[in-house]
Scaffold this active site. Structure first.
Site, PDB file in Angstrom:
ATOM      1  N   ARG A 238       0.919  -1.170   0.089  1.00 64.88           N
ATOM      2  CA  ARG A 238       0.060  -0.032   0.020  1.00 64.88           C
ATOM      3  C   ARG A 238       0.904   1.185  -0.149  1.00 64.88           C
ATOM      4  O   ARG A 238       1.854   1.252   0.790  1.00 64.88           O
ATOM      5  CB  ARG A 238      -0.969  -0.019   1.283  1.00 64.88           C
ATOM      6  CG  ARG A 238      -2.153  -1.041   1.243  1.00 64.88           C
ATOM      7  CD  ARG A 238      -3.007  -0.418   0.196  1.00 64.88           C
ATOM      8  NE  ARG A 238      -4.490  -1.148   0.255  1.00 64.88           N
ATOM      9  CZ  ARG A 238      -4.574  -2.275  -0.385  1.00 64.88           C
ATOM     10  NH1 ARG A 238      -3.586  -2.905  -1.444  1.00 64.88           N
ATOM     11  NH2 ARG A 238      -5.582  -2.948  -0.546  1.00 64.88           N
ATOM     12  N   GLU A 267      -3.705   7.585  -4.410  1.00 63.17           N
ATOM     13  CA  GLU A 267      -4.109   7.235  -5.807  1.00 63.17           C
ATOM     14  C   GLU A 267      -5.473   7.870  -6.260  1.00 63.17           C
ATOM     15  O   GLU A 267      -6.237   8.023  -5.244  1.00 63.17           O
ATOM     16  CB  GLU A 267      -4.277   5.511  -5.553  1.00 63.17           C
ATOM     17  CG  GLU A 267      -2.873   4.952  -5.476  1.00 63.17           C
ATOM     18  CD  GLU A 267      -3.250   3.440  -5.050  1.00 63.17           C
ATOM     19  OE1 GLU A 267      -4.121   2.847  -5.561  1.00 63.17           O
ATOM     20  OE2 GLU A 267      -2.076   2.860  -4.684  1.00 63.17           O
ATOM     21  N   HIS A 285      -1.537   0.291  -9.645  1.00 59.76           N
ATOM     22  CA  HIS A 285      -2.109  -0.608  -8.475  1.00 59.76           C
ATOM     23  C   HIS A 285      -2.741  -1.992  -9.387  1.00 59.76           C
ATOM     24  O   HIS A 285      -3.934  -2.197  -9.106  1.00 59.76           O
ATOM     25  CB  HIS A 285      -3.253   0.000  -7.997  1.00 59.76           C
ATOM     26  CG  HIS A 285      -3.532  -0.653  -6.520  1.00 59.76           C
ATOM     27  ND1 HIS A 285      -3.770  -0.014  -5.343  1.00 59.76           N
ATOM     28  CD2 HIS A 285      -3.553  -1.909  -6.250  1.00 59.76           C
ATOM     29  CE1 HIS A 285      -4.050  -0.880  -4.352  1.00 59.76           C
ATOM     30  NE2 HIS A 285      -3.964  -2.062  -4.825  1.00 59.76           N
TER      31      HIS A 285
HETATM   32  P1  NAP Z   1      -0.332 -11.137   4.979  1.00 51.75           P
HETATM   33  O1  NAP Z   1      -0.410 -12.542   4.869  1.00 51.75           O
HETATM   34  O2  NAP Z   1      -1.210 -10.684   6.428  1.00 51.75           O
HETATM   35  O3  NAP Z   1       0.893 -10.690   5.317  1.00 51.75           O
HETATM   36  C1  NAP Z   1       1.463  -9.427   6.038  1.00 51.75           C
HETATM   37  C2  NAP Z   1       2.667  -9.534   6.582  1.00 51.75           C
HETATM   38  O4  NAP Z   1       3.363  -8.191   7.105  1.00 51.75           O
HETATM   39  C3  NAP Z   1       2.629 -10.394   7.984  1.00 51.75           C
HETATM   40  O5  NAP Z   1       3.483 -11.643   7.988  1.00 51.75           O
HETATM   41  C4  NAP Z   1       2.923  -9.607   9.218  1.00 51.75           C
HETATM   42  O6  NAP Z   1       3.520 -10.477   9.909  1.00 51.75           O
HETATM   43  C5  NAP Z   1       3.571  -8.610   8.400  1.00 51.75           C
HETATM   44  N1  NAP Z   1       3.655  -7.295   9.181  1.00 51.75           N
HETATM   45  C6  NAP Z   1       2.424  -6.704   9.698  1.00 51.75           C
HETATM   46  N2  NAP Z   1       2.975  -5.642  10.221  1.00 51.75           N
HETATM   47  C7  NAP Z   1       4.204  -5.590  10.200  1.00 51.75           C
HETATM   48  C8  NAP Z   1       4.976  -4.352  10.936  1.00 51.75           C
HETATM   49  N3  NAP Z   1       4.843  -3.403  11.643  1.00 51.75           N
HETATM   50  N4  NAP Z   1       6.239  -4.707  10.832  1.00 51.75           N
HETATM   51  C9  NAP Z   1       6.650  -5.781  10.201  1.00 51.75           C
HETATM   52  N5  NAP Z   1       5.928  -6.694   9.537  1.00 51.75           N
HETATM   53  C10 NAP Z   1       4.609  -6.577   9.524  1.00 51.75           C
HETATM   54  O7  NAP Z   1      -0.854 -10.360   4.010  1.00 51.75           O
HETATM   55  P2  NAP Z   1      -0.828 -10.533   2.593  1.00 51.75           P
HETATM   56  O8  NAP Z   1      -1.922 -11.458   2.077  1.00 51.75           O
HETATM   57  O9  NAP Z   1       0.546 -10.985   2.194  1.00 51.75           O
HETATM   58  O10 NAP Z   1      -0.804  -9.266   1.830  1.00 51.75           O
HETATM   59  C11 NAP Z   1      -0.032  -7.946   2.145  1.00 51.75           C
HETATM   60  C12 NAP Z   1      -0.566  -6.729   1.633  1.00 51.75           C
HETATM   61  O11 NAP Z   1      -0.457  -6.742   0.285  1.00 51.75           O
HETATM   62  C13 NAP Z   1      -2.052  -6.742   1.635  1.00 51.75           C
HETATM   63  O12 NAP Z   1      -2.399  -6.024   2.839  1.00 51.75           O
HETATM   64  C14 NAP Z   1      -2.575  -5.618   0.585  1.00 51.75           C
HETATM   65  O13 NAP Z   1      -2.554  -4.369   1.056  1.00 51.75           O
HETATM   66  C15 NAP Z   1      -1.173  -5.551  -0.149  1.00 51.75           C
HETATM   67  N6  NAP Z   1      -1.819  -6.203  -1.548  1.00 51.75           N
HETATM   68  C16 NAP Z   1      -1.681  -5.367  -2.648  1.00 51.75           C
HETATM   69  C17 NAP Z   1      -1.947  -5.829  -4.100  1.00 51.75           C
HETATM   70  C18 NAP Z   1      -1.598  -5.072  -5.237  1.00 51.75           C
HETATM   71  O14 NAP Z   1      -2.899  -5.166  -6.040  1.00 51.75           O
HETATM   72  N7  NAP Z   1      -0.715  -4.184  -5.272  1.00 51.75           N
HETATM   73  C19 NAP Z   1      -2.316  -7.011  -4.253  1.00 51.75           C
HETATM   74  C20 NAP Z   1      -2.715  -7.986  -3.140  1.00 51.75           C
HETATM   75  C21 NAP Z   1      -2.150  -7.385  -1.740  1.00 51.75           C
HETATM   76  P3  NAP Z   1       3.459  -9.917  11.728  1.00 51.75           P
HETATM   77  O15 NAP Z   1       2.080  -9.549  12.006  1.00 51.75           O
HETATM   78  O16 NAP Z   1       4.107 -11.059  12.398  1.00 51.75           O
HETATM   79  O17 NAP Z   1       4.603  -8.611  11.936  1.00 51.75           O
END
Ligand code: NAP
Length: 334
Positions: A238, A267, A285
């Site tokens: 994001r 955006e 995006h």
């Molecule tokens: P996820 O499985 O929840 O993974 C997020 C990771 O970030 C977790 O391992 C979490 O571990 C870590 N995290 C959270 N807060 C943190 C912090 N303060 N410091 C360090 N690590 C932290 O999520 P995901 O499914 O991989 O998706 C991630 C993000 O990608 C989504 O939330 C979305 O915003 C974005 N996304 C964008 C697109 C696009 O079109 N560009 C597409 C899909 C997703 P801990 O809680 O242990 O820290």
């Protein structure tokens, strides 16, 4: 209208047809979607809405959605929805995790490669007619293979990125607040490090944290200055995770070498200084934008909405704590 659903923006026709087979559907078939006032008005009398991340479902908006039982969000990141506000009003919220991991990880690699090997710049150069001769340093770039990849946020998508890194013989470092189990670290050949070390050591830093209070602006001037001058920053998470003004300065003054950015702070507006940076690859995006994956996420959102309406627990609840009271209210209303 006990089973009425609002679909807030254009989506695939087959998903709309699927919803229409089971519910009365108020479909906003435009890419512009609805303003907050329109969202509130159109949600009136609906049991569920199928929303997209451009819908601002703030506390104030949710407070005016009387009778709404469910927000079925299309996508995994739900930072546009005030979850505590929805939870407090007993509204279920679901998302679509997992199915977009590989597609988004592929795109993170596309941006890494494009930024390192200057693909957009080279394409513009050829089209402009400026290409007169081949030269030993023409559009010379950086290698990706055998370099160190840092992953900030080693969740579902971060892990899919790490799996791809093996094919490029990369060394993988990661940072999460919670360390993965030794078995998973071993499978991914990834090493946990503190955030400072991740910034210092990475040749490529790929961001995969969700946007929340702990991650907003977590990459700013100090973090960018601590990176290698040859480093490449990629963001498919994001936009507001990175301070865009600081990043534009970092790119123009070469504190870092390049960036690949799919997401932005405001955006679809882009910081004007960023638009001037030829060492940045900018995309609108589209991290999860493959035909198959975008179809899947709309169908999963629809399934989540219909499950709730049928009194079944939706498979991808973000606030599962609401479910018990929701289900008993539903049963009592019958
Ligand atoms: P996820 O499985 O929840 O993974 C997020 C990771 O970030 C977790 O391992 C979490 O571990 C870590 N995290 C959270 N807060 C943190 C912090 N303060 N410091 C360090 N690590 C932290 O999520 P995901 O499914 O991989 O998706 C991630 C993000 O990608 C989504 O939330 C979305 O915003 C974005 N996304 C964008 C697109 C696009 O079109 N560009 C597409 C899909 C997703 P801990 O809680 O242990 O820290």
């Amino acid at each position: 209208m006990p089973n009425a659903i609002l679909v807030t923006k254009r989506m695939f026709p087959e998903t709309v047809t699927f919803l229409q087979q089971h519910a009365e559907v108020d479909y906003e078939a435009t890419d512009d979607g609805l303003t907050s006032a329109e969202l509130i008005a159109r949600a009136r009398g609906k049991r569920a809405i199928v929303s997209q991340f451009t819908d601002s479902l703030s506390k104030e908006v949710i407070a005016q959605m009387d009778g709404l039982g469910m927000i079925a969000h299309v996508g995994v990141g739900y930072d546009n929805i005030d979850i505590p506000a929805a939870t407090a009003r007993g509204i279920l919220v679901s998302n679509t995790p997992g199915v977009l991991d590989d597609t988004t990880a592929d795109f993170a690699f596309a941006l890494m490669l494009a930024a390192a090997r200057r693909v957009s710049e080279a394409d513009a150069f050829v089209r402009s007619g400026k290409w007169q001769r081949w030269g030993i340093e023409l559009m010379i770039g950086l290698d990706i293979h055998h370099r160190t990849l840092g992953i900030l946020g080693m969740g579902r998508i971060g892990q899919a990125v790490a799996r791809r890194a093996a094919g490029f013989s990369m060394r993988v470092l990661y940072h999460n607040r919670t360390r993965l189990t030794p078995e998973i670290e071993n499978q991914l050949q990834a090493t946990w490090v503190g955030k400072d070390e991740l910034l210092r050591e990475s040749d490529f830093l790929s961001i995969h944290v969700p946007l929340n209070a702990t991650t907003r602006h977590s990459i700013g001037e100090a973090e960018l200055r601590s990176m290698k001058p040859t480093a490449i920053l990629v963001n498919t998470a994001r936009g507001p995770v990175i301070e865009e003004a600081a990043l534009a300065q970092a790119l123009s003054e070469r504190w870092i070498a390049a960036a690949g950015l799919d997401v932005f702070e405001r955006e679809p507006q882009i910081h004007p200084a960023l638009l001037e940076c030829t060492n940045a690859v900018l995309t609108p995006h589209i991290g999860s934008a493959s035909i198959e994956t975008r179809r899947k996420i709309t169908m999963i959102a629809a399934e989540n909405a219909l499950a709730a309406l049928a009194g079944r627990r939706p498979p991808n609840l973000v606030n599962p704590e609401v479910w018990d009271s929701w289900a008993s209210r539903q049963a009592a209303a019958k």
